[in-house]
Design a protein around this motif. Structure first.
Motif, PDB file in Angstrom:
ATOM      1  N   VAL A 281       0.920  -1.281  -0.167  1.00 29.49           N
ATOM      2  CA  VAL A 281       0.306  -0.141   0.013  1.00 29.49           C
ATOM      3  C   VAL A 281       1.244   1.412   0.182  1.00 29.49           C
ATOM      4  N   THR A 282       1.848   1.000   0.657  1.00 31.38           N
ATOM      5  CA  THR A 282       2.735   2.508   1.054  1.00 31.38           C
ATOM      6  C   THR A 282       3.203   3.041  -1.243  1.00 31.38           C
ATOM      7  N   LEU A 283       3.923   1.422  -1.046  1.00 28.60           N
ATOM      8  CA  LEU A 283       4.172   1.377  -3.058  1.00 28.60           C
ATOM      9  C   LEU A 283       3.222   2.296  -3.550  1.00 28.60           C
ATOM     10  N   ASP A 284       1.985   2.200  -3.395  1.00 30.21           N
ATOM     11  CA  ASP A 284       0.860   2.413  -4.282  1.00 30.21           C
ATOM     12  C   ASP A 284       0.031   3.873  -4.460  1.00 30.21           C
ATOM     13  N   PHE A 285       1.259   4.662  -3.054  1.00 30.49           N
ATOM     14  CA  PHE A 285       1.419   5.676  -3.386  1.00 30.49           C
ATOM     15  C   PHE A 285       2.677   6.787  -3.183  1.00 30.49           C
ATOM     16  N   VAL A 286       3.264   6.149  -3.290  1.00 27.72           N
ATOM     17  CA  VAL A 286       4.447   6.649  -3.650  1.00 27.72           C
ATOM     18  C   VAL A 286       4.936   8.062  -4.481  1.00 27.72           C
ATOM     19  N   THR A 287       3.874   7.853  -5.864  1.00 29.99           N
ATOM     20  CA  THR A 287       4.105   8.077  -6.779  1.00 29.99           C
ATOM     21  C   THR A 287       3.171  10.076  -6.780  1.00 29.99           C
ATOM     22  N   VAL A 288       1.336   9.796  -5.919  1.00 30.26           N
ATOM     23  CA  VAL A 288       1.640  11.028  -5.430  1.00 30.26           C
ATOM     24  C   VAL A 288       2.106  11.198  -4.279  1.00 30.26           C
ATOM     25  N   ALA A 289       2.349  10.776  -3.112  1.00 32.61           N
ATOM     26  CA  ALA A 289       4.144  11.862  -2.313  1.00 32.61           C
ATOM     27  C   ALA A 289       4.540  12.127  -2.910  1.00 32.61           C
ATOM     28  N   LEU A 290       5.604  12.046  -3.855  1.00 33.67           N
ATOM     29  CA  LEU A 290       5.843  12.277  -4.292  1.00 33.67           C
ATOM     30  C   LEU A 290       5.909  13.254  -5.084  1.00 33.67           C
ATOM     31  N   GLY A 291       4.733  14.329  -5.811  1.00 37.65           N
ATOM     32  CA  GLY A 291       3.803  14.629  -6.410  1.00 37.65           C
ATOM     33  C   GLY A 291       4.228  15.919  -5.675  1.00 37.65           C
ATOM     34  N   LYS A 292       3.685  15.247  -4.030  1.00 43.79           N
ATOM     35  CA  LYS A 292       3.456  16.631  -3.090  1.00 43.79           C
ATOM     36  C   LYS A 292       4.980  16.536  -2.358  1.00 43.79           C
ATOM     37  N   ALA A 293       6.240  16.560  -2.476  1.00 49.15           N
ATOM     38  CA  ALA A 293       7.108  16.067  -2.170  1.00 49.15           C
ATOM     39  C   ALA A 293       7.527  15.309  -1.013  1.00 49.15           C
ATOM     40  N   LEU A 294       6.614  14.356  -0.680  1.00 48.25           N
ATOM     41  CA  LEU A 294       6.546  13.746   1.037  1.00 48.25           C
ATOM     42  C   LEU A 294       7.614  12.694   0.453  1.00 48.25           C
ATOM     43  N   ASP A 295       8.128  12.591   1.558  1.00 51.08           N
ATOM     44  CA  ASP A 295       8.962  11.367   2.111  1.00 51.08           C
ATOM     45  C   ASP A 295       8.004  10.357   2.686  1.00 51.08           C
ATOM     46  N   LEU A 296       7.544   9.228   1.573  1.00 53.65           N
ATOM     47  CA  LEU A 296       7.384   8.479   2.069  1.00 53.65           C
ATOM     48  C   LEU A 296       7.947   7.434   2.088  1.00 53.65           C
ATOM     49  N   GLY A 297       7.894   6.247   3.196  1.00 56.44           N
ATOM     50  CA  GLY A 297       8.238   5.195   3.595  1.00 56.44           C
ATOM     51  C   GLY A 297       7.770   4.279   4.225  1.00 56.44           C
ATOM     52  N   TYR A 298       8.447   3.041   3.811  1.00 53.85           N
ATOM     53  CA  TYR A 298       8.481   2.137   5.392  1.00 53.85           C
ATOM     54  C   TYR A 298       9.448   1.684   6.056  1.00 53.85           C
ATOM     55  N   GLU A 299       8.869   2.120   7.158  1.00 52.55           N
ATOM     56  CA  GLU A 299       9.878   0.960   8.630  1.00 52.55           C
ATOM     57  C   GLU A 299       8.979  -0.342   9.297  1.00 52.55           C
TER      58      GLU A 299
END
Length: 464
Positions: free
Chosen positions: A320-338
């Protein structure tokens, strides 16, 4: 033909008694015959002893003074004929019917033996009395035989058999009546349950009294109560969904229609394009609202848990995190899984994906550009902990108990949300037997922590 519980109970009780009744009748007939023999055998024995008492030795000669009463003590009603014989064992007949048959085995001295035989084509019952006698220079065995035809015995046996049979049939009839009454009384609680269900048909809030039925029927009534509770719950969910959909979709659809009409009347191509863009955005909002309403309906508690299976929540969180990576990059967000590599548990994959998607989507929507979003999952003993942390505006402490209500949007909420995301998340967490809590981030923002049991989830209790 419809099956009848009452008829089956009667059949299972009565039909096995039929062969038992036949066996009892046969035993009654045998007992009647033995009783008749016992009654008449006493007369036979008395006659033989009466004759034996009148046998004497005079001057070395055997003298028999046959008493007339010895042969007249038998029942004269059936004109039975009486026979007798006096003679030595293995020797000649002194007096009486020489052809009167002897038993297969002679009695010992001083003993009496009864036996059945045939004499002159008639069935007879006889007795033989063995008397030790010193005669003719030696010890000899004198036999006294008395026999009679069996007409009286047969008549008495038939009478006794009829009386026993009448008694048994009367007892059987009374027993059958008591069985019928007992079965009717035993089925009365079921009839009451049926009457209650008929009288209150369509009332899902009905709950039957478990204590009003027998112990064997209590699981059935409990199952009925559970089914009625689940039905009530499902009807409540449907009513709530219909009410929510009617309330929340009416205004957006009206605005959508108005926007379309306004755009249709525009002559300027640039204005039409702007109107169509607004129309597309409004349509997207309606689609999102409809999808979230459907997701909320699926997440509502209910009995349908057939799609529950083993899954890896850590793997699902990474997907699910990977599904939102493109949207997050569009807002310059650092989205990741730990988190852990694996976090297995038993749950519903579609609902858990919906839960994760809502959490990550909310974080992406409300976190300002340049912020951070971290998704993590950990296996902790018998539980799995899921966390979504962001550096967004967070939720004030006083609003954290309200954000899980449907259509509630906080004071700091912006964007085009409809206030259903966290309500969906809460229902899914509850459905999996877990807990959810909101915490402040390490610096700013919000941490949503969800704890789920790893074992197979239990049935949802009514009222969740």
């Amino acid at each position: 033909m419809k099956r009848s519980l009452r008829r089956e109970l009667v059949q299972w009780v009565v039909i096995p008694l039929l062969p038992l009744a036949a066996a009892t009748a046969w035993l009654a007939q045998d007992n009647a015959r033995e009783a008749a023999n016992a009654a008449f055998d006493r007369t036979l024995q008395a006659s033989a002893r009466s004759i034996a008492e009148r046998i004497t030795l005079q001057s070395g000669e055997l003298v028999v003074d046959l008493p007339v009463a010895a042969l007249e003590m038998f029942d004269p009603h059936f004109q039975d004929r009486v026979f007798y014989r006096i003679g030595f064992a293995g020797g000649s007949t002194i007096t009486g019917d020489a052809e009167l048959p002897l038993p297969a085995q002679l009695p010992a001295a001083g003993e009496v033996r009864f036996y059945d035989a045939s004499f002159r084509d008639e069935a007879i019952r006889s007795v033989v009395l063995a008397l030790p006698l010193y005669y003719g220079g030696g010890q000899r065995l004198l036999l006294v035989q008395v026999g009679e035809t069996t007409l009286s015995r047969q008549a008495l046996a038939r009478r006794l058999f009829r009386e026993l049979l009448v008694q048994q049939w009367l007892i059987g009839a009374v027993a059958a009546l008591l069985v019928a009454v007992g079965i009717n009384r035993a089925l009365r609680p079921l009839q009451r349950v049926r009457s209650i269900l008929r009288e209150r048909a369509g009332d899902p809030s009905l709950q039957l009294d478990v204590g009003s039925v027998q112990r064997e029927l209590q699981p059935l009534v409990t199952a009925l109560n559970t089914a009625l509770s689940e039905l009530e719950q499902q009807l409540a969910v449907q009513k709530r969904f219909i009410a929510d959909a009617a309330h929340q979709l009416r205004t957006p659809l009206t605005l959508l229609k108005t926007q379309a009409e306004v755009t249709l009347r525009m002559d300027d191509p640039a204005e039409q394009r702007s109107g169509l863009a607004s129309l597309v955005r409004a349509t997207d909002q309606v689609i999102r609202l409809a999808n979230q309403l459907l997701a909320l309906s699926r997440a509502e508690p209910g009995p349908n848990r057939q799609d529950t299976r083993e899954l890896d929540l850590a793997e699902l969180a990474r997907t699910v995190t990977l599904d939102f990576v493109t949207v997050a990059l569009g807002k310059a967000l650092d989205l990741g899984y730990e988190g852990d590599e694996h976090a297995p548990l038993c749950g519903q994959p579609l609902l858990l994906r919906e839960m994760l998607s809502n959490l990550v989507d909310n974080a992406v929507r409300y976190t300002p550009p340049g912020g951070e979003i971290t998704v993590s999952a950990y296996a902790r003993g018998d539980e799995v902990e899921l966390c979504v942390a962001d550096s967004g505006p967070g939720i004030p402490q006083e609003e954290r108990a309200l954000v899980f209500e449907r259509f509630y949007r906080g004071q700091q909420a912006g964007g085009d949300g409809c206030g259903l995301g966290l309500a969906i998340v809460r229902e899914i967490v509850r459905g999996h037997g877990g807990h959810i809590r909101l915490e402040s981030g390490s610096v700013d923002g919000l941490r949503i922590v969800i704890t789920l049991p790893r074992q197979r989830m239990a049935a949802i209790a009514p009222g969740h």
